[in-house]
Motif scaffolding. Sequence first.
Motif, short mmCIF file in Angstrom:
data_model
loop_
_atom_site.label_atom_id
_atom_site.label_comp_id
_atom_site.label_asym_id
_atom_site.label_seq_id
_atom_site.Cartn_x
_atom_site.Cartn_y
_atom_site.Cartn_z
N TRP A 366 0.83 -1.20 0.00
CA TRP A 366 0.00 0.00 0.00
C TRP A 366 0.87 1.26 0.00
CZ3 TRP A 366 -0.71 4.18 3.32
CH2 TRP A 366 -1.89 4.94 3.13
N LEU A 367 1.96 1.25 0.76
CA LEU A 367 2.87 2.40 0.79
C LEU A 367 3.48 2.67 -0.59
CD1 LEU A 367 4.85 1.97 4.16
CD2 LEU A 367 3.19 3.76 3.60
N ILE A 368 3.70 1.62 -1.34
CA ILE A 368 4.31 1.77 -2.67
C ILE A 368 3.28 2.16 -3.72
CG2 ILE A 368 5.52 0.56 -4.53
CD1 ILE A 368 7.23 1.12 -2.02
N THR A 369 2.09 1.58 -3.66
CA THR A 369 1.16 1.69 -4.80
C THR A 369 -0.01 2.65 -4.61
OG1 THR A 369 -0.15 -0.19 -3.99
CG2 THR A 369 1.67 -0.69 -5.49
N SER A 370 -0.39 2.98 -3.40
CA SER A 370 -1.61 3.77 -3.21
C SER A 370 -1.38 5.24 -3.59
CB SER A 370 -2.09 3.69 -1.77
OG SER A 370 -1.28 4.45 -0.90
N GLU A 371 -2.40 5.86 -4.08
CA GLU A 371 -2.31 7.28 -4.43
C GLU A 371 -2.08 8.13 -3.18
OE1 GLU A 371 -4.74 10.69 -7.00
OE2 GLU A 371 -5.57 8.66 -6.77
N ALA A 372 -2.70 7.75 -2.06
CA ALA A 372 -2.52 8.52 -0.82
C ALA A 372 -1.07 8.52 -0.40
CB ALA A 372 -3.39 7.93 0.28
N SER A 373 -0.42 7.36 -0.48
CA SER A 373 0.98 7.27 -0.09
C SER A 373 1.88 8.01 -1.07
CB SER A 373 1.41 5.80 0.00
OG SER A 373 2.76 5.70 0.41
N GLN A 374 1.62 7.88 -2.36
CA GLN A 374 2.43 8.58 -3.36
C GLN A 374 2.29 10.09 -3.23
OE1 GLN A 374 1.59 6.99 -7.26
NE2 GLN A 374 2.19 4.92 -6.68
N LYS A 375 1.09 10.56 -2.89
CA LYS A 375 0.91 12.00 -2.67
C LYS A 375 1.77 12.48 -1.51
CE LYS A 375 -3.79 12.77 -4.46
NZ LYS A 375 -5.20 13.06 -4.10
N ALA A 376 1.86 11.66 -0.47
CA ALA A 376 2.64 12.05 0.70
C ALA A 376 4.15 11.95 0.43
CB ALA A 376 2.27 11.16 1.89
N ILE A 377 4.58 10.85 -0.16
CA ILE A 377 6.02 10.62 -0.36
C ILE A 377 6.57 11.47 -1.50
CG2 ILE A 377 7.74 8.89 -1.02
CD1 ILE A 377 6.02 6.80 0.46
N ILE A 378 5.84 11.54 -2.60
CA ILE A 378 6.32 12.30 -3.76
C ILE A 378 5.86 13.75 -3.69
CG2 ILE A 378 6.28 12.48 -6.28
CD1 ILE A 378 5.74 9.46 -6.37
N GLY A 379 4.55 13.93 -3.54
CA GLY A 379 4.01 15.29 -3.59
C GLY A 379 4.37 16.13 -2.40
N GLU A 380 4.19 15.58 -1.20
CA GLU A 380 4.44 16.37 0.01
C GLU A 380 5.91 16.37 0.41
OE1 GLU A 380 2.99 16.47 4.71
OE2 GLU A 380 1.93 15.20 3.26
N SER A 381 6.54 15.19 0.41
CA SER A 381 7.93 15.09 0.87
C SER A 381 8.93 15.42 -0.23
CB SER A 381 8.20 13.68 1.41
OG SER A 381 7.31 13.36 2.44
N GLY A 382 8.49 15.32 -1.48
CA GLY A 382 9.39 15.65 -2.59
C GLY A 382 10.40 14.57 -2.90
#
Length: 459
Positions: A366-382
């Motif tokens: 889920w951490l790798i594939t979910s949109e919520a996680s990707q938003k946090a890791i990529i979008g928010e954390s950069g």
Amino acid sequence: MKRSKLLILGVCMVFVLSLLAACSQDNTKNNASGASSEPSETQQATGTESQSAKEVKITFFNTSAEINTVFENLFKVYKEEHPNVTVELIPTPIGGAQIEKFQSLLASGNPATVVNLDAGTIFQYKDKFLDLEPEKAKYEDLALTGAIDGALLDGKFIGVPYSAQGYGLLYNKRVVEEAIGGAFDPATIQTRSDLEALFKKIEATGKAPIMIHGADWSLGSHYQGLAYSLQSNDVETNRQFVEDVKNGTADLSTNQAFNGLMDTLDMLKKYNARKSDPLVADYNKDSADFAKGEAAFFFMGDWSWAVIGPLEGRDNEFGILPVPISDNAADYGNTQVAYTEPKLFAIDNSGSTPEQQEAAKTFIEWLITSEASQKAIIGESGLAMPYKNLKVESSNPMSSAIAKYVAEGKTVNIGVTNYFPADWWAKTGASMQKYLVDKLDRAGLTKEIQDYWKSTAGK
């Protein structure tokens, strides 16, 4: 006679009815306990739902300390989607006593279920983690070409990569372009002399050319770590070089890459924004001062966007240069940035239950594939993630700049550090700190580093 037959028939009927009643009670008991040998589809579904609804608590040990809050918020989202699973964060401070805390959890018999650790630490404690070989094909389908191979430790898949990072000389585009009076092309800096000429122009404007973060992890792991990675572009060759240093058949004092790197550090020290107090090592302040233009360059990685991104009043455009180690542009490292998959998710196999391990596998996916996680890791954390078909675009201009080097094949593979002892950067980083403040000369630095490696021979 007739009456006798009737009596016998009556007794038989009572006996049959008793047997039927007993069978009915046994079946009722079996159905109630779920032990029926041939349950109906409804019973199977009910049993599955009951099992899936079982409460499971897993703990998450995090060494990406700059995004502790990001993970905490993600765990709340996961709880909403998976109400039967609770994920509890075990945070660590940035650069401080992270491995000691991990070790203490192991020693106490209460290890974290999931860890986010440096690949080298996972390799050191590989016997404590679950073999993820059955999960490998799934992640190979999800990942960019070579990403899973890059995460293998001695050929074994025991950790799932979640980020891809690069580091070098980050630059503030506005400050650099104000100093040169025009557009800046990073390809014009290919040697140490090129870089110093640029530093002089920046210094003439009243700005500090470079910010050096004086922490042991930055100087020991990231800067000095380049010396072992620059021996060649082959990790196994670099591993052998370190073995040669351990047994005394390789000498850093005569090694071209090591001395070139230290020559560059001598130059960086001269222009350091923190030269009056080089070891203050305030990560947030250093990042903020760079982001707001107090220094043109910052020896750091794209992970610093987690601090820089949310800052008010910061500049908007940033890039990255490799750390040049000579005045020959063709030398390996002068035009390549350091790049790696530094952190892996691994699952404990020393104290976690099978239920926790299964919950951990689902959680990591889920951490790798979910949109919520990707938003946090990529979008928010950069951060960048080494996976295909991502649902979120990076907001980090530094990661985007590194991606260009990756696309052109201009990277230094620092995977050799995955095989180093857990304390290598802290021990040799302390020597680097002494060198930064001129408490050690080059010969003294080299001796302390080599003495450390010799002390690890055979381990």
